[in-house]
Design an enzyme around this catalytic site. Sequence first.
Site, PDB file in Angstrom:
ATOM      1  N   TRP A  15       0.941  -1.260   0.025  1.00  0.00           N
ATOM      2  CA  TRP A  15      -0.064   0.073   0.033  1.00  0.00           C
ATOM      3  C   TRP A  15       1.068   1.319  -0.104  1.00  0.00           C
ATOM      4  O   TRP A  15       0.456   2.456  -0.377  1.00  0.00           O
ATOM      5  CB  TRP A  15      -0.892   0.112   1.077  1.00  0.00           C
ATOM      6  CG  TRP A  15      -0.212   0.029   2.601  1.00  0.00           C
ATOM      7  CD1 TRP A  15       0.501  -0.878   3.237  1.00  0.00           C
ATOM      8  CD2 TRP A  15      -0.042   1.211   3.368  1.00  0.00           C
ATOM      9  NE1 TRP A  15       0.961  -0.400   4.347  1.00  0.00           N
ATOM     10  CE2 TRP A  15       0.923   0.870   4.345  1.00  0.00           C
ATOM     11  CE3 TRP A  15      -0.287   2.514   3.075  1.00  0.00           C
ATOM     12  CZ2 TRP A  15       1.141   1.842   5.150  1.00  0.00           C
ATOM     13  CZ3 TRP A  15       0.067   3.537   4.176  1.00  0.00           C
ATOM     14  CH2 TRP A  15       0.711   3.014   5.176  1.00  0.00           C
ATOM     15  N   ASP A  16       2.270   1.193   0.541  1.00  0.00           N
ATOM     16  CA  ASP A  16       2.994   2.456   0.625  1.00  0.00           C
ATOM     17  C   ASP A  16       3.164   2.766  -0.747  1.00  0.00           C
ATOM     18  O   ASP A  16       3.523   4.133  -0.940  1.00  0.00           O
ATOM     19  CB  ASP A  16       4.200   2.138   1.183  1.00  0.00           C
ATOM     20  CG  ASP A  16       4.727   0.739   0.989  1.00  0.00           C
ATOM     21  OD1 ASP A  16       4.323  -0.009   1.827  1.00  0.00           O
ATOM     22  OD2 ASP A  16       5.549   0.649   0.455  1.00  0.00           O
ATOM     23  N   GLU A  53       1.507  -1.708  12.442  1.00  0.00           N
ATOM     24  CA  GLU A  53       1.406  -3.084  12.553  1.00  0.00           C
ATOM     25  C   GLU A  53       1.589  -3.868  13.800  1.00  0.00           C
ATOM     26  O   GLU A  53       1.887  -4.949  14.050  1.00  0.00           O
ATOM     27  CB  GLU A  53       2.576  -3.766  11.353  1.00  0.00           C
ATOM     28  CG  GLU A  53       2.129  -3.489  10.163  1.00  0.00           C
ATOM     29  CD  GLU A  53       3.663  -3.600   9.025  1.00  0.00           C
ATOM     30  OE1 GLU A  53       4.135  -4.434   9.494  1.00  0.00           O
ATOM     31  OE2 GLU A  53       3.428  -2.844   8.145  1.00  0.00           O
ATOM     32  N   LYS A  96       4.320   0.884  16.014  1.00  0.00           N
ATOM     33  CA  LYS A  96       5.393   0.574  15.025  1.00  0.00           C
ATOM     34  C   LYS A  96       5.792   1.744  14.312  1.00  0.00           C
ATOM     35  O   LYS A  96       6.796   2.199  14.125  1.00  0.00           O
ATOM     36  CB  LYS A  96       5.170  -0.899  14.252  1.00  0.00           C
ATOM     37  CG  LYS A  96       6.522  -1.147  13.485  1.00  0.00           C
ATOM     38  CD  LYS A  96       5.832  -2.162  12.598  1.00  0.00           C
ATOM     39  CE  LYS A  96       7.255  -2.804  11.565  1.00  0.00           C
ATOM     40  NZ  LYS A  96       6.964  -3.856  10.709  1.00  0.00           N
ATOM     41  N   GLN A  97       4.606   2.299  13.749  1.00  0.00           N
ATOM     42  CA  GLN A  97       4.860   3.264  12.397  1.00  0.00           C
ATOM     43  C   GLN A  97       3.496   4.156  12.623  1.00  0.00           C
ATOM     44  O   GLN A  97       2.619   3.908  13.120  1.00  0.00           O
ATOM     45  CB  GLN A  97       5.010   2.681  11.303  1.00  0.00           C
ATOM     46  CG  GLN A  97       3.682   1.823  10.824  1.00  0.00           C
ATOM     47  CD  GLN A  97       4.220   0.771   9.871  1.00  0.00           C
ATOM     48  OE1 GLN A  97       4.923  -0.113   9.995  1.00  0.00           O
ATOM     49  NE2 GLN A  97       3.475   1.090   8.428  1.00  0.00           N
TER      50      GLN A  97
END
Length: 800
Positions: free
Chosen positions: A362-363, A489, A593-594
């Site tokens: 998706w990035d 995630e 995580k992000q």
Amino acid sequence: MSEEVHGYECAPWELRWRGMDVDALQRTESAFAVSNGHIGLRGTLEEAEPRGLPGTYLNGFYEQHELPYAEAGYGYPEEGQTVVNVTDGKIIRLLVEDEPLDMRYGAATAHDRVLDFRKGTLCRTTEWSSPTGRRVRVRTERLVSFTQRAIAAIRYEVEPLDEDLQLVVQSDLLANEPIESDTSDPRVAAALEAPLVSEFHRASEYNAVLVHQTRRSGLRMAAAMDHKIEVDDGIRARIHAEDDLARLTVAVDVPKGGRLRITKFLAYGWSAQRSVPALRSQVEAALAGARQTGWKGLLTEQRQFLDDYWATSDIEIDGDPELQQAVRFALFHILQAGARGESRAIAGKGLTGPGYDGHAFWDTESFVLPVLTYTIPDAARDALRWRHSTMDKARERAHQLGLHGAAFPWRSINGAECSAYWPAGTAAFHVSADIADAVLRYLNATGDEEFERDYGTELLLETARLWASLGHHDRHGAFRIDGVTGPDEYSAVADNNVYTNLMARRNLLAAADSCERHPDVAGRFGVDAVELDSWRAAAAAMFLPYDEELGVHPQSEGFLDHDEWDYEGTDPAHYPLLLHFPYFDLYRKQVVKQADLVLALHLCGDSFSPREKARDFAYYEARTVRDSSLSAGTQAVIAAEVGHLELAYDYLAEAALTDLHDVHNNVRNGLHMASLAGAWQGAVAGFGGLRDHGGTLSFAPRLPPQLDRITFRLMFRGTRFQVEIDRDQVTYHVLAGAPLEVLHHNERVTITEEPQRFAIPKIDAGDPPKQPPGRAPMRRDSEMVRQYAEPTNPVTEEGR
């Protein structure tokens, strides 16, 4: 050579490594990769050894293998896909009086390699003394053509330095070259061991062609080579081919002061359907075209293509030479990943290495495509057309999951889901909204009605149908989307992830608008007024949780009730956390995580007030550990928006230098395309304040104290324009095209060919937020920047 200090030298338009460091080959091979989005060549030495990880890739060419499950479950994907190292045409071995040039033997008295961002070539110069003392100078230059999609070429030149020498050159096409796989899955390792089955080989004069097919995926590829040989005296040459090898051997006596020059032309093609004769004809025709253009012609075309690209996309940074180099490095590799991908995906590693098995995520839509949309929009269009080409697989996946519309995969090469871990794969439904967001951004930036009619409306309506079936109205009338995984995630299968819900809302509204603009397309897919009303009703009732007591948005419903992670008690050596702690523990704690909610602050910023953004950013800064390369670029954007400009500067540098500094210790497997795109995001969306909410371009520029100026160029609706940010003012300037209306710090202005200057209002951000202990970005202080202030290569500074 062992006493030399190795590393990348700082220069504004190139990446240079001087000296030979065998231990660094794997990561420099990724950085020195050349590609056009269709063909990718890792930066291995022409002599093939020493090497770190050889790699030649064709976009979309893969082998299948079974996915491992300890316990099977309904809806689990059954097959994985892994990128294949195809026939290697980079190999040109040199023997000097029967001694092979090998950088591990003899002595390399000079050696440097340079990736030139303006020429689009990888150059190498080596002065080598054989174990018996015979000295030669070798110069090479290679490119993968941006203008002739199937073509790569190498110029190889050898010059004796002290005496007349007999030189022998072996130029190869080599299939199934042995590679040590670092995968722990025996199924993948087995699939990649000699994955190519020979179907045809031919060699004559100076050219050869090999055709192979994969064992399981049934894909067929062809590689061909041809040569132009220039030498002062006669040569002896022979060529032969077998199943996995074609080799041209050239022997020549070269006097001192003379030289042997070989130009090697390579052509690649693959297909799931075309026959052996058809593929052979394709690559032979491509070679004929390249020979007609010639080496100098290919160089000229390459330079012209890049001149056009930099005229639209360049970012100039005054005050930090290393960051300037890193940002151009990032822009160059983003171009290489997407320029000629056309009907194929843009993988997470581009075509620089086998990391992530060559999958697209998706990035691509959320990080890489915004860069392409505003710099080379045709490449963004082609990437979205690839998503559209996989629509049948996405519909099939949605049906398998009991849903309507299209459920696009978390990771894939051909459009089928390849994630064997359901919580981070299938449950990450936000990928479908990310694709819709990229479609909407492209349409707003280009006004491409033909694309909308042929591709965009269908992508929007089928993803809208997914959300309509995935969510539901609760007893209070709110529309909920439960059991999904957002971008973070370390949280999985949660209810009402704010990022997902906001992106789904945008998706539903955009689909309804597009269907009304194209009722014939909507009718073809059975969309009626009732369905349109249901989408708008779901969007209007979308549930967005908010905690009044803390004054922040939970990442997902219930997230703020989770226990805090013990950051103080976590050993710094235990990051990334997923390698040292069980997922179940991560999932039930407030550890990120992000950037997740923070990504929503960026992409859906029109849904938050400035106060909410500041409070949300501070709250999640204290809980984000950045175990993902996706995070720093987004944190740079929001840090800049809320006024923490020095923190934004640190995050921008981390994103831009992730690969050059090997921050995550895995660049050997390829570059991180999303992090490279994060460098653009940090500069343009961060310090430039670019937003495109509702199709209106707005800017809110501000500079950190460490930088003197940032200038960037963009394309919007056919107008190419420039934004130049100084300490106290910004200058907008149309370079080509019609005047453009934008917002400057919420003031509507029209920019024209006459440069217009506007003041930059001050902002008081208050105290900077705190990060988890040991997880703050590296401070980019004046001492660090000063060491790069003087150019290390004056020749390059002058525009060699």
